[in-house]
Write an enzyme that holds these catalytic residues in place. Structure first.
Site, PDB file in Angstrom:
ATOM      1  N   THR A  78      -5.722   2.758  -7.178  1.00 42.80           N
ATOM      2  CA  THR A  78      -7.014   2.771  -6.487  1.00 42.80           C
ATOM      3  C   THR A  78      -7.760   4.057  -6.814  1.00 42.80           C
ATOM      4  OG1 THR A  78      -6.162   1.394  -4.695  1.00 42.80           O
ATOM      5  CG2 THR A  78      -8.147   2.674  -4.241  1.00 42.80           C
ATOM      6  N   SER A 120       0.815  -1.206   0.000  1.00 43.95           N
ATOM      7  CA  SER A 120       0.000   0.000   0.000  1.00 43.95           C
ATOM      8  C   SER A 120       0.852   1.262   0.000  1.00 43.95           C
ATOM      9  CB  SER A 120      -0.901   0.011   1.238  1.00 43.95           C
ATOM     10  OG  SER A 120      -1.562   1.255   1.391  1.00 43.95           O
ATOM     11  N   HIS A 142     -13.870  -1.300  -1.923  1.00 41.30           N
ATOM     12  CA  HIS A 142     -12.933  -0.896  -0.873  1.00 41.30           C
ATOM     13  C   HIS A 142     -13.275  -1.587   0.449  1.00 41.30           C
ATOM     14  CE1 HIS A 142      -9.661   2.209  -0.715  1.00 41.30           C
ATOM     15  NE2 HIS A 142      -9.717   1.902   0.569  1.00 41.30           N
TER      16      HIS A 142
END
Length: 385
Positions: A155, A106, A278
């Site tokens: 994302t 991430s 998500h």
């Protein structure tokens, strides 16, 4: 308690983590309607049991973006994952490599790209948000490329952060200054194993990839304020071209729930998409990934790689999503629960459980290869099966 399934690790994580961390990984937005739908809709998918098939040799391997995977699973990007166990992303990438599957780091990980790269022996994936500071984005992309990352997961469903009530109740968000820090410290003291493993020995307690722009302001309240101020709400399809100009590997767009958006992703030149809401952490009331996946796979499945996440708690759930049209399934909470409960070895065990459950599900549906998993495996009421 010894974990017998991936979901068992949730209870072990809850016992070990301070509430502000457990509620962050476990919770969703608003009333958590979509969070519950993700699980319930996936559980409701019925598979056709078949008998008297030769299932003596079952092969879980598949190929994705030219890479051989031991099974069609990848570890999804999880923000703050490294706060759940000592240098958590390093432990996770090692477990993923051992299992023969990709790990996705991430943007808001505790361990920075170079630290994870130093622990990895194979390429891993990197996840990126659209950030207002393009120079910072270019630097992150350059770091990921230098580290050997082959796939960028971009994302797109977080132009603004969703409102997550649990984070306010636990003291992770909306608790600035000394009072909030004291509340979190008191929670940590009540969980001494986590405090010793992460609080004492897991330093530095910073979000490694964004630490250069946070500077000395490295508290959790500083991070959330930075997210609110720096995530780009004006992101559009034209920005994919800019991302492509900065990145030579595959681009996967994560956060697709509508077939029209999937078609636009294909037109924009994406190599793949992730059908995702998500984890129920953004628009509450949105479709579950299970409901959204079939029309999206029908619309673009012959043009690009289609992946999915959301509500996956077992190897059986993985098979369900593959039968609905996914080429690969991303695990989110499942791996971070395991990480929190027992680090790298627990993630390895959780993936072993998933692998065994997938093999059983394939055997009992008369399927021996991943390529043969299709909607024909599903029981549709009224279709004669």
């Amino acid at each position: 308690m010894k974990a017998a399934s991936a979901i068992d690790y949730r209870d072990l994580a809850r016992r070990r983590l301070p509430p502000f961390l457990f509620e962050y990984i476990d919770g969703g937005s608003y009333a958590e309607v979509t969070l519950r739908r993700n699980v319930a809709d996936l559980e409701a998918i019925a598979l056709r049991q078949r008998v008297l098939k030769d299932v003596s040799r079952i092969d879980l391997s598949t190929t994705l973006f030219g890479q051989e995977l031991a099974m069609p699973i990848a570890l999804a990007p999880i923000g703050l994952a490294g706060m759940n166990a000592r240098r958590g992303e390093v432990q996770a990438v090692r477990a993923a490599e051992k299992a023969g599957i990709p790990f996705t780091l991430s943007t808001v990980s505790a361990c920075p790209i170079p630290e994870v790269a130093a622990a990895a022996r194979k390429p891993f994936w990197f996840q990126l948000y659209m950030i207002r500071d393009r120079a910072f984005m270019r630097d992150l992309l350059a770091q990921a490329a230098a580290a050997g990352c082959t796939t960028l997961v971009f994302t797109v469903d977080m132009p603004v952060p969703g409102s997550r009530y649990r984070d306010y109740r636990s003291g992770l968000a909306g608790a600035p200054g000394l009072a909030g820090a004291t509340r979190r410290v008191l929670q940590a003291i009540r969980h001494p194993r986590w405090a010793w493993d992460v609080g004492v020995h897991g330093r530095p307690h910073a979000l490694g990839n964004v630490a250069p722009v946070l500077g000395p302001n490295t508290g959790l309240e500083d991070f959330f304020a930075w997210m609110r101020d720096n995530f780009e709400p004006a992101v559009g399809w034209d920005d994919i071209a800019w991302i492509r100009s900065q990145w030579q590997g595959e681009i996967v767009i994560k956060g697709i729930l509508d077939p029209e958006d999937a078609r636009q992703a294909a037109e924009a030149g994406a190599d793949g998409i992730v059908v995702s809401n998500h984890g129920g952490r953004q628009l509450d009331g949105a479709l579950s990934s299970t409901r959204a996946l079939p029309p999206i796979a029908e619309a673009v499945g012959d043009r690009m790689v289609v992946m999915a996440d959301g509500g996956v708690r077992s190897g059986l759930d993985v098979i369900r999503l593959l039968a609905l049209g996914a080429d690969c399934v991303l695990l989110g909470r499942a791996w971070v629960y395991a990480l929190a409960a027992g680090g790298e070895s627990a993630i390895t065990h959780m993936l072993d459980l998933m692998r065994a459950e997938m093999r059983v599900a394939m055997a009992l549906t008369g399927t021996t290869r991943i390529a043969d998993i299709s909607p024909t495996m599903l029981h549709i009421p009224g279709d004669g099966h």
